[in-house]
Motif scaffolding. Structure first.
Motif, PDB file in Angstrom:
ATOM      1  N   ALA A   1     -13.761  11.783  12.138  1.00 36.96           N
ATOM      2  CA  ALA A   1     -14.758  11.336  11.161  1.00 36.96           C
ATOM      3  C   ALA A   1     -14.416   9.967  10.575  1.00 36.96           C
ATOM      4  O   ALA A   1     -15.180   9.437   9.766  1.00 36.96           O
ATOM      5  CB  ALA A   1     -14.880  12.360  10.038  1.00 36.96           C
ATOM      6  N   TYR A   2     -13.289   9.394  10.992  1.00 40.41           N
ATOM      7  CA  TYR A   2     -12.825   8.143  10.393  1.00 40.41           C
ATOM      8  C   TYR A   2     -12.840   7.003  11.401  1.00 40.41           C
ATOM      9  O   TYR A   2     -12.818   7.211  12.621  1.00 40.41           O
ATOM     10  CB  TYR A   2     -11.417   8.320   9.835  1.00 40.41           C
ATOM     11  N   THR A   3     -12.837   5.771  10.861  1.00 40.59           N
ATOM     12  CA  THR A   3     -12.838   4.558  11.692  1.00 40.59           C
ATOM     13  C   THR A   3     -11.433   4.111  12.057  1.00 40.59           C
ATOM     14  O   THR A   3     -11.211   3.550  13.131  1.00 40.59           O
ATOM     15  CB  THR A   3     -13.556   3.418  10.946  1.00 40.59           C
ATOM     16  N   GLY A   4     -10.482   4.342  11.143  1.00 43.90           N
ATOM     17  CA  GLY A   4      -9.129   3.888  11.409  1.00 43.90           C
ATOM     18  C   GLY A   4      -8.159   4.299  10.327  1.00 43.90           C
ATOM     19  O   GLY A   4      -8.479   5.098   9.442  1.00 43.90           O
ATOM     20  N   VAL A   5      -6.967   3.722  10.409  1.00 45.67           N
ATOM     21  CA  VAL A   5      -5.863   4.008   9.491  1.00 45.67           C
ATOM     22  C   VAL A   5      -5.592   2.766   8.647  1.00 45.67           C
ATOM     23  O   VAL A   5      -5.669   1.627   9.146  1.00 45.67           O
ATOM     24  CB  VAL A   5      -4.589   4.392  10.274  1.00 45.67           C
ATOM     25  N   ALA A   6      -5.262   2.970   7.380  1.00 51.13           N
ATOM     26  CA  ALA A   6      -4.909   1.866   6.485  1.00 51.13           C
ATOM     27  C   ALA A   6      -3.490   2.065   5.973  1.00 51.13           C
ATOM     28  O   ALA A   6      -3.127   3.165   5.550  1.00 51.13           O
ATOM     29  CB  ALA A   6      -5.894   1.784   5.314  1.00 51.13           C
ATOM     30  N   LEU A   7      -2.697   1.006   6.029  1.00 49.53           N
ATOM     31  CA  LEU A   7      -1.327   1.022   5.536  1.00 49.53           C
ATOM     32  C   LEU A   7      -1.212   0.141   4.305  1.00 49.53           C
ATOM     33  O   LEU A   7      -1.707  -1.001   4.302  1.00 49.53           O
ATOM     34  CB  LEU A   7      -0.352   0.495   6.603  1.00 49.53           C
ATOM     35  N   ARG A   8      -0.555   0.642   3.291  1.00 49.22           N
ATOM     36  CA  ARG A   8      -0.242  -0.162   2.106  1.00 49.22           C
ATOM     37  C   ARG A   8       1.255  -0.451   2.178  1.00 49.22           C
ATOM     38  O   ARG A   8       2.094   0.455   1.976  1.00 49.22           O
ATOM     39  CB  ARG A   8      -0.592   0.598   0.828  1.00 49.22           C
ATOM     40  N   VAL A   9       1.606  -1.711   2.505  1.00 50.58           N
ATOM     41  CA  VAL A   9       3.003  -2.026   2.820  1.00 50.58           C
ATOM     42  C   VAL A   9       3.461  -3.321   2.143  1.00 50.58           C
ATOM     43  O   VAL A   9       2.656  -4.197   1.810  1.00 50.58           O
ATOM     44  CB  VAL A   9       3.202  -2.163   4.349  1.00 50.58           C
ATOM     45  N   LYS A  10       4.770  -3.415   1.983  1.00 49.89           N
ATOM     46  CA  LYS A  10       5.415  -4.670   1.577  1.00 49.89           C
ATOM     47  C   LYS A  10       6.556  -4.915   2.552  1.00 49.89           C
ATOM     48  O   LYS A  10       7.493  -4.116   2.654  1.00 49.89           O
ATOM     49  CB  LYS A  10       5.948  -4.594   0.145  1.00 49.89           C
ATOM     50  N   GLY A  11       6.467  -5.995   3.289  1.00 50.51           N
ATOM     51  CA  GLY A  11       7.444  -6.257   4.337  1.00 50.51           C
ATOM     52  C   GLY A  11       8.354  -7.439   4.051  1.00 50.51           C
ATOM     53  O   GLY A  11       8.499  -7.884   2.915  1.00 50.51           O
ATOM     54  N   ASP A  12       8.921  -7.952   5.128  1.00 54.56           N
ATOM     55  CA  ASP A  12       9.904  -9.032   5.047  1.00 54.56           C
ATOM     56  C   ASP A  12       9.493 -10.245   5.873  1.00 54.56           C
ATOM     57  O   ASP A  12      10.316 -11.087   6.202  1.00 54.56           O
ATOM     58  CB  ASP A  12      11.269  -8.520   5.522  1.00 54.56           C
ATOM     59  N   GLY A  13       8.210 -10.312   6.227  1.00 50.61           N
ATOM     60  CA  GLY A  13       7.715 -11.434   7.015  1.00 50.61           C
ATOM     61  C   GLY A  13       7.735 -11.191   8.508  1.00 50.61           C
ATOM     62  O   GLY A  13       7.285 -12.052   9.278  1.00 50.61           O
ATOM     63  N   GLN A  14       8.232 -10.024   8.947  1.00 50.23           N
ATOM     64  CA  GLN A  14       8.280  -9.738  10.370  1.00 50.23           C
ATOM     65  C   GLN A  14       7.001  -9.023  10.835  1.00 50.23           C
ATOM     66  O   GLN A  14       6.193  -8.563  10.037  1.00 50.23           O
ATOM     67  CB  GLN A  14       9.507  -8.893  10.699  1.00 50.23           C
ATOM     68  N   ARG A  15       6.852  -8.950  12.155  1.00 47.83           N
ATOM     69  CA  ARG A  15       5.705  -8.263  12.745  1.00 47.83           C
ATOM     70  C   ARG A  15       6.125  -6.862  13.173  1.00 47.83           C
ATOM     71  O   ARG A  15       7.074  -6.701  13.945  1.00 47.83           O
ATOM     72  CB  ARG A  15       5.172  -9.038  13.950  1.00 47.83           C
TER      73      ARG A  15
ATOM     74  N   ILE B   1       3.866 -10.175   4.885  1.00 49.64           N
ATOM     75  CA  ILE B   1       4.209 -11.336   4.058  1.00 49.64           C
ATOM     76  C   ILE B   1       5.414 -10.944   3.217  1.00 49.64           C
ATOM     77  O   ILE B   1       5.372  -9.921   2.525  1.00 49.64           O
ATOM     78  CB  ILE B   1       3.032 -11.744   3.146  1.00 49.64           C
ATOM     79  N   ALA B   2       6.463 -11.719   3.313  1.00 49.07           N
ATOM     80  CA  ALA B   2       7.717 -11.350   2.655  1.00 49.07           C
ATOM     81  C   ALA B   2       7.510 -11.071   1.170  1.00 49.07           C
ATOM     82  O   ALA B   2       6.969 -11.909   0.437  1.00 49.07           O
ATOM     83  CB  ALA B   2       8.760 -12.451   2.841  1.00 49.07           C
ATOM     84  N   GLN B   3       7.882  -9.846   0.787  1.00 48.04           N
ATOM     85  CA  GLN B   3       7.886  -9.411  -0.606  1.00 48.04           C
ATOM     86  C   GLN B   3       6.512  -9.392  -1.264  1.00 48.04           C
ATOM     87  O   GLN B   3       6.395  -9.516  -2.485  1.00 48.04           O
ATOM     88  CB  GLN B   3       8.854 -10.281  -1.427  1.00 48.04           C
ATOM     89  N   GLU B   4       5.466  -9.217  -0.464  1.00 44.65           N
ATOM     90  CA  GLU B   4       4.109  -9.091  -1.015  1.00 44.65           C
ATOM     91  C   GLU B   4       3.476  -7.806  -0.495  1.00 44.65           C
ATOM     92  O   GLU B   4       3.543  -7.501   0.693  1.00 44.65           O
ATOM     93  CB  GLU B   4       3.237 -10.286  -0.613  1.00 44.65           C
ATOM     94  N   TRP B   5       2.837  -7.070  -1.405  1.00 49.89           N
ATOM     95  CA  TRP B   5       2.104  -5.877  -1.003  1.00 49.89           C
ATOM     96  C   TRP B   5       0.794  -6.287  -0.343  1.00 49.89           C
ATOM     97  O   TRP B   5       0.060  -7.130  -0.860  1.00 49.89           O
ATOM     98  CB  TRP B   5       1.813  -4.987  -2.204  1.00 49.89           C
ATOM     99  N   VAL B   6       0.503  -5.703   0.811  1.00 44.85           N
ATOM    100  CA  VAL B   6      -0.745  -5.967   1.515  1.00 44.85           C
ATOM    101  C   VAL B   6      -1.297  -4.645   2.047  1.00 44.85           C
ATOM    102  O   VAL B   6      -0.550  -3.686   2.256  1.00 44.85           O
ATOM    103  CB  VAL B   6      -0.562  -6.960   2.683  1.00 44.85           C
ATOM    104  N   THR B   7      -2.598  -4.602   2.262  1.00 40.56           N
ATOM    105  CA  THR B   7      -3.241  -3.449   2.886  1.00 40.56           C
ATOM    106  C   THR B   7      -3.669  -3.847   4.291  1.00 40.56           C
ATOM    107  O   THR B   7      -4.391  -4.834   4.460  1.00 40.56           O
ATOM    108  CB  THR B   7      -4.450  -2.974   2.075  1.00 40.56           C
ATOM    109  N   ILE B   8      -3.209  -3.112   5.272  1.00 44.95           N
ATOM    110  CA  ILE B   8      -3.520  -3.376   6.674  1.00 44.95           C
ATOM    111  C   ILE B   8      -4.492  -2.314   7.164  1.00 44.95           C
ATOM    112  O   ILE B   8      -4.175  -1.123   7.147  1.00 44.95           O
ATOM    113  CB  ILE B   8      -2.251  -3.345   7.544  1.00 44.95           C
ATOM    114  N   GLN B   9      -5.676  -2.728   7.573  1.00 43.57           N
ATOM    115  CA  GLN B   9      -6.636  -1.787   8.153  1.00 43.57           C
ATOM    116  C   GLN B   9      -6.557  -1.860   9.679  1.00 43.57           C
ATOM    117  O   GLN B   9      -6.618  -2.952  10.259  1.00 43.57           O
ATOM    118  CB  GLN B   9      -8.059  -2.085   7.676  1.00 43.57           C
ATOM    119  N   ILE B  10      -6.414  -0.700  10.307  1.00 44.67           N
ATOM    120  CA  ILE B  10      -6.191  -0.617  11.751  1.00 44.67           C
ATOM    121  C   ILE B  10      -7.308   0.222  12.372  1.00 44.67           C
ATOM    122  O   ILE B  10      -7.276   1.459  12.315  1.00 44.67           O
ATOM    123  CB  ILE B  10      -4.819   0.000  12.048  1.00 44.67           C
TER     124      ILE B  10
END
Length: 224
Positions: free
Chosen positions: A117-131, A154-163
């Motif tokens: 029933a869904y389109t995708g997955v969303a991640l709420r993450v804070k990383g270190d600039g790596q992929r 993005i290093a030390q920034e919270w972002v939401t990734i929609q997949i």
């Protein structure tokens, strides 16, 4: 690489990984007979949330486990632990011994997740600039086809990734499978987060640095 430069492979961690994910049927049967069985994760979306790592969860270690390049002779070492309102996927990734990846993977869900029933997955993450990569599997076998999506942090920034499910790439051991069928989102068996020196088909990850890494994850959700 000279013998002196090669790092020691950890046979204990190799065995621990295989037993945690129950990849050896005879060993799994013996463990269950002697020590009892650890229940497989039973997970279904709650208000579109699969995992909320902001909430303490004593069952985390029954669901998520480290799956690093020790399974192929490497020496990378990671963990996935709750820490200050998020899960920390962190450790040391090394290219020694022809390795170069660390990951955290769920044990197979039983029953499988029905996300049709869904389109995708969303991640709420804070990383270190790596992929990093998210991988989903719709089969219960250990070394099955996976569906991957790479995302930058993005290093030390919270972002939401929609997949979106339709943009996930079918892969087998980081090699694309262009003739493979689409992901069956009605039967998701496992999730995996990975940091790897490779992108796909032997190409190097352009945003990869060996050494210490950390990906903080607040939540894994689904969206329509």
């Amino acid at each position: 690489m000279s013998q002196r430069d090669r790092q020691m492979w950890d046979a204990g961690r190799f065995w621990q990984t295989l037993t945690y994910f129950e990849t050896i049927p005879v060993v799994s049967w013996f463990q269950k007979m002697v020590f009892g069985s650890t229940p497989l994760p039973n997970l279904q979306p709650q208000a579109d949330v699969l995992f909320d790592f902001r909430q303490p969860n004593a069952a985390l270690n029954q669901t998520w486990g480290a799956l690093d390049d020790v399974v192929m002779g490497g020496v990378s070492n990671s963990s996935f632990q709750l820490n200050e309102g998020a899960a920390s996927f962190s450790g040391i990734v090394s290219t020694a011994n022809s390795g170069g990846f660390a990951s955290a993977r769920t044990r197979n869900f039983e029953p499988p997740l029905n996300l049709a029933a869904y389109t995708g997955v969303a991640l709420r993450v804070k990383g270190d600039g790596q992929r990093y990569k998210l991988l989903l599997r719709d089969e219960d076998s250990w070394d099955s086809l996976a569906y991957a999506y790479s995302f930058d942090t993005i290093a030390q920034e919270w972002v939401t990734i929609q997949i979106p499910f339709v943009q996930m790439v079918p892969v087998f051991r980081a090699k694309t499978q262009p003739t493979a069928r689409s992901l069956n989102s009605a039967q998701i068996r496992s999730l995996q987060l990975m940091l790897s020196k490779f992108e796909y088909d032997g190409a190097l990850n352009p945003h990869f640095t060996p050494g210490a890494f950390c990906l903080r994850v607040e939540a894994i959700e689904v969206y329509k």
